[in-house]
Design a protein around this motif. Structure first.
Motif, PDB file in Angstrom:
ATOM      1  N   ILE A  27       0.919  -0.857   0.122  1.00 35.25           N
ATOM      2  CA  ILE A  27       0.019   0.234   0.031  1.00 35.25           C
ATOM      3  C   ILE A  27       0.887   1.019   0.044  1.00 35.25           C
ATOM      4  CG2 ILE A  27      -2.220  -0.993   0.892  1.00 35.25           C
ATOM      5  CD1 ILE A  27      -1.423   0.066   3.559  1.00 35.25           C
ATOM      6  N   ALA A  28       1.817   1.470  -0.609  1.00 35.08           N
ATOM      7  CA  ALA A  28       2.893   2.473  -0.831  1.00 35.08           C
ATOM      8  C   ALA A  28       2.187   3.442  -1.286  1.00 35.08           C
ATOM      9  CB  ALA A  28       4.113   2.300  -1.573  1.00 35.08           C
ATOM     10  N   PRO A  29       1.413   3.648  -2.108  1.00 34.59           N
ATOM     11  CA  PRO A  29       1.274   4.564  -2.339  1.00 34.59           C
ATOM     12  C   PRO A  29      -0.435   5.546  -2.081  1.00 34.59           C
ATOM     13  CG  PRO A  29       0.403   2.991  -4.292  1.00 34.59           C
ATOM     14  CD  PRO A  29       1.129   2.415  -3.001  1.00 34.59           C
ATOM     15  N   TRP A  30      -0.937   4.522  -0.763  1.00 30.96           N
ATOM     16  CA  TRP A  30      -1.568   5.481  -0.091  1.00 30.96           C
ATOM     17  C   TRP A  30      -1.027   5.570   1.043  1.00 30.96           C
ATOM     18  CZ3 TRP A  30      -2.294   0.740  -2.579  1.00 30.96           C
ATOM     19  CH2 TRP A  30      -3.316   1.065  -3.966  1.00 30.96           C
ATOM     20  N   MET A  31       0.358   5.548   1.800  1.00 32.92           N
ATOM     21  CA  MET A  31       0.609   5.620   2.741  1.00 32.92           C
ATOM     22  C   MET A  31       2.073   7.111   2.804  1.00 32.92           C
ATOM     23  SD  MET A  31       2.837   1.772   3.137  1.00 32.92           S
ATOM     24  CE  MET A  31       4.234   3.636   4.652  1.00 32.92           C
ATOM     25  N   GLU A  32       1.370   7.449   4.019  1.00 33.42           N
ATOM     26  CA  GLU A  32       1.674   8.647   4.535  1.00 33.42           C
ATOM     27  C   GLU A  32       2.558   9.014   6.099  1.00 33.42           C
ATOM     28  OE1 GLU A  32       0.695  13.067   5.183  1.00 33.42           O
ATOM     29  OE2 GLU A  32       0.254  12.705   3.247  1.00 33.42           O
ATOM     30  N   GLY A  33       3.586   9.148   6.371  1.00 33.53           N
ATOM     31  CA  GLY A  33       3.974   8.488   7.657  1.00 33.53           C
ATOM     32  C   GLY A  33       4.702   7.873   7.868  1.00 33.53           C
ATOM     33  N   ASP A  34       4.039   7.159   8.926  1.00 38.07           N
ATOM     34  CA  ASP A  34       4.693   5.497   9.149  1.00 38.07           C
ATOM     35  C   ASP A  34       4.111   4.813   9.639  1.00 38.07           C
ATOM     36  OD1 ASP A  34       7.224   7.583   9.781  1.00 38.07           O
ATOM     37  OD2 ASP A  34       6.316   8.084  11.878  1.00 38.07           O
ATOM     38  N   ILE A  35       4.510   3.093   9.780  1.00 34.83           N
ATOM     39  CA  ILE A  35       3.972   2.722   9.770  1.00 34.83           C
ATOM     40  C   ILE A  35       4.105   2.005  11.332  1.00 34.83           C
ATOM     41  CG2 ILE A  35       3.112  -0.203   9.648  1.00 34.83           C
ATOM     42  CD1 ILE A  35       3.991   0.532   6.572  1.00 34.83           C
ATOM     43  N   GLU A  36       2.834   1.798  12.734  1.00 38.45           N
ATOM     44  CA  GLU A  36       3.444   1.668  13.602  1.00 38.45           C
ATOM     45  C   GLU A  36       2.982   0.642  14.062  1.00 38.45           C
ATOM     46  OE1 GLU A  36       5.070   3.742  15.644  1.00 38.45           O
ATOM     47  OE2 GLU A  36       5.510   5.754  14.861  1.00 38.45           O
ATOM     48  N   HIS A  37       3.586   0.179  15.510  1.00 37.09           N
ATOM     49  CA  HIS A  37       3.307  -1.000  15.799  1.00 37.09           C
ATOM     50  C   HIS A  37       2.631  -0.540  17.011  1.00 37.09           C
ATOM     51  CE1 HIS A  37       3.698  -5.543  18.881  1.00 37.09           C
ATOM     52  NE2 HIS A  37       3.305  -5.422  18.429  1.00 37.09           N
ATOM     53  N   VAL A  38       0.945  -0.477  17.288  1.00 39.23           N
ATOM     54  CA  VAL A  38       0.526  -0.340  18.173  1.00 39.23           C
ATOM     55  C   VAL A  38      -0.466  -0.926  18.762  1.00 39.23           C
ATOM     56  CG1 VAL A  38       0.180   2.144  17.653  1.00 39.23           C
ATOM     57  CG2 VAL A  38      -1.461   0.062  17.021  1.00 39.23           C
ATOM     58  N   GLY A  39      -1.248  -0.671  20.291  1.00 37.59           N
ATOM     59  CA  GLY A  39      -1.639  -1.549  21.086  1.00 37.59           C
ATOM     60  C   GLY A  39      -0.297  -2.655  21.907  1.00 37.59           C
ATOM     61  N   SER A  40      -2.214  -2.977  22.911  1.00 38.65           N
ATOM     62  CA  SER A  40      -0.571  -4.202  24.112  1.00 38.65           C
ATOM     63  C   SER A  40       0.217  -5.347  24.000  1.00 38.65           C
ATOM     64  CB  SER A  40      -2.029  -4.498  24.916  1.00 38.65           C
ATOM     65  OG  SER A  40      -2.451  -3.796  25.179  1.00 38.65           O
ATOM     66  N   THR A  41       0.465  -4.966  22.041  1.00 40.73           N
ATOM     67  CA  THR A  41       1.432  -6.542  21.766  1.00 40.73           C
ATOM     68  C   THR A  41       2.826  -5.457  21.774  1.00 40.73           C
ATOM     69  OG1 THR A  41       0.626  -6.480  20.160  1.00 40.73           O
ATOM     70  CG2 THR A  41      -0.465  -7.922  20.925  1.00 40.73           C
ATOM     71  N   SER A  42       2.148  -4.004  21.196  1.00 40.65           N
ATOM     72  CA  SER A  42       3.573  -3.321  21.001  1.00 40.65           C
ATOM     73  C   SER A  42       4.078  -3.058  22.295  1.00 40.65           C
ATOM     74  CB  SER A  42       3.244  -2.025  20.261  1.00 40.65           C
ATOM     75  OG  SER A  42       1.615  -1.109  21.407  1.00 40.65           O
ATOM     76  N   VAL A  43       3.573  -3.389  23.696  1.00 44.77           N
ATOM     77  CA  VAL A  43       4.261  -3.183  25.085  1.00 44.77           C
ATOM     78  C   VAL A  43       5.318  -4.179  25.654  1.00 44.77           C
ATOM     79  CG1 VAL A  43       3.612  -1.522  27.133  1.00 44.77           C
ATOM     80  CG2 VAL A  43       2.464  -1.580  25.866  1.00 44.77           C
ATOM     81  N   PRO A  44       6.637  -4.271  26.058  1.00 47.26           N
ATOM     82  CA  PRO A  44       6.735  -5.017  26.492  1.00 47.26           C
ATOM     83  C   PRO A  44       6.191  -5.565  27.137  1.00 47.26           C
ATOM     84  CG  PRO A  44       8.575  -3.510  24.805  1.00 47.26           C
ATOM     85  CD  PRO A  44       6.805  -2.889  25.956  1.00 47.26           C
ATOM     86  N   GLY A  45       6.109  -6.532  27.691  1.00 49.17           N
ATOM     87  CA  GLY A  45       5.837  -7.609  29.296  1.00 49.17           C
ATOM     88  C   GLY A  45       3.923  -7.007  29.369  1.00 49.17           C
ATOM     89  N   MET A  46       3.652  -6.558  28.435  1.00 49.08           N
ATOM     90  CA  MET A  46       1.765  -5.740  28.662  1.00 49.08           C
ATOM     91  C   MET A  46       1.092  -7.674  28.326  1.00 49.08           C
ATOM     92  SD  MET A  46      -0.437  -4.316  29.357  1.00 49.08           S
ATOM     93  CE  MET A  46      -0.124  -2.516  29.886  1.00 49.08           C
ATOM     94  N   ILE A  47       0.060  -8.337  28.837  1.00 46.62           N
ATOM     95  CA  ILE A  47      -0.830  -8.809  28.720  1.00 46.62           C
ATOM     96  C   ILE A  47      -1.595  -8.697  27.770  1.00 46.62           C
ATOM     97  CG2 ILE A  47      -0.745 -10.161  30.475  1.00 46.62           C
ATOM     98  CD1 ILE A  47      -3.513  -8.188  31.602  1.00 46.62           C
ATOM     99  N   ALA A  48      -1.924  -9.115  26.856  1.00 46.78           N
ATOM    100  CA  ALA A  48      -2.526  -8.426  25.706  1.00 46.78           C
ATOM    101  C   ALA A  48      -3.225  -9.897  24.899  1.00 46.78           C
ATOM    102  CB  ALA A  48      -1.516  -8.476  24.710  1.00 46.78           C
ATOM    103  N   LYS A  49      -4.880  -9.739  23.942  1.00 48.05           N
ATOM    104  CA  LYS A  49      -5.536 -10.773  22.887  1.00 48.05           C
ATOM    105  C   LYS A  49      -3.536 -10.277  22.099  1.00 48.05           C
ATOM    106  CE  LYS A  49      -8.368  -7.897  21.180  1.00 48.05           C
ATOM    107  NZ  LYS A  49      -8.406  -6.661  22.443  1.00 48.05           N
ATOM    108  N   PRO A  50      -3.716 -11.722  21.285  1.00 47.03           N
ATOM    109  CA  PRO A  50      -2.088 -12.076  20.205  1.00 47.03           C
ATOM    110  C   PRO A  50      -2.535 -11.743  19.689  1.00 47.03           C
ATOM    111  CG  PRO A  50      -3.544 -14.081  21.209  1.00 47.03           C
ATOM    112  CD  PRO A  50      -4.525 -13.011  21.695  1.00 47.03           C
TER     113      PRO A  50
END
Length: 167
Positions: A27-50
């Motif tokens: 999807i490069a043609p539609w992207m602007e800026g970054d792609i970010e890992h968000v949500g609880s799986t992006s937080v070391p040590g955090m419980i999360a839905k996998p």
């Protein structure tokens, strides 16, 4: 799909990176800026839905509509969840999810909100612990209702974000 929280998985960051690289090609043609890992799986040590939550910056939602077909033809299921705020996808199916992709206008209030909350959880162990406890309680109480589980987390998130913006 029932809510099942699991302990932090050390492979989540590499799963994100692998999918980020794939998305950049698709999807490069539609992207602007970054792609970010968000949500609880992006937080070391955090419980999360996998489920790896990925936020992709786009210029605006109207112009990014072309990405819907591309992602739909490459293993993602599109769902018009909060269509005024984002284009939302899951993979591989609504019944069994390993990834969520959120196409969100880059540097919009929602963009900053998600980045800020993630960064607070990564750097503030007390807040992260409170959030983990809340998630566990809500997952037990609302195991069969993902929407209520998500809505019930929002007052805590708002309070945390407000405390940062007022300091």
């Amino acid at each position: 799909m029932n809510i099942a929280l699991v302990n932090y998985d050390e492979t989540w960051p590499s799963q994100f990176k692998k999918e980020r690289d794939r998305l950049q090609l698709l999807i490069a043609p539609w992207m602007e800026g970054d792609i970010e890992h968000v949500g609880s799986t992006s937080v070391p040590g955090m419980i999360a839905k996998p489920i790896i939550d990925i936020m992709v910056g786009v210029n605006n939602l109207k112009d990014a509509r072309g990405a819907i077909d591309v992602l739909s033809n490459n293993g993602y299921c599109y769902y018009p969840y909060k269509p005024e705020q984002m284009h939302w996808f899951c993979r591989p199916s609504p019944e069994f999810r390993t990834h969520h992709v959120h196409l969100i206008p880059y540097q919009s209030p929602l963009w900053f909100e998600r980045i800020n909350f993630r960064d607070i959880l990564r750097t503030n162990a007390k807040v992260a612990g409170q959030y983990a406890h809340l998630k566990q309680t809500l997952a037990q109480t609302h195991r069969h209702n993902r929407e209520i589980y998500t809505q019930q987390k929002w007052p805590f998130i708002e309070k945390v974000l407000a405390s940062v913006s007022s300091s």
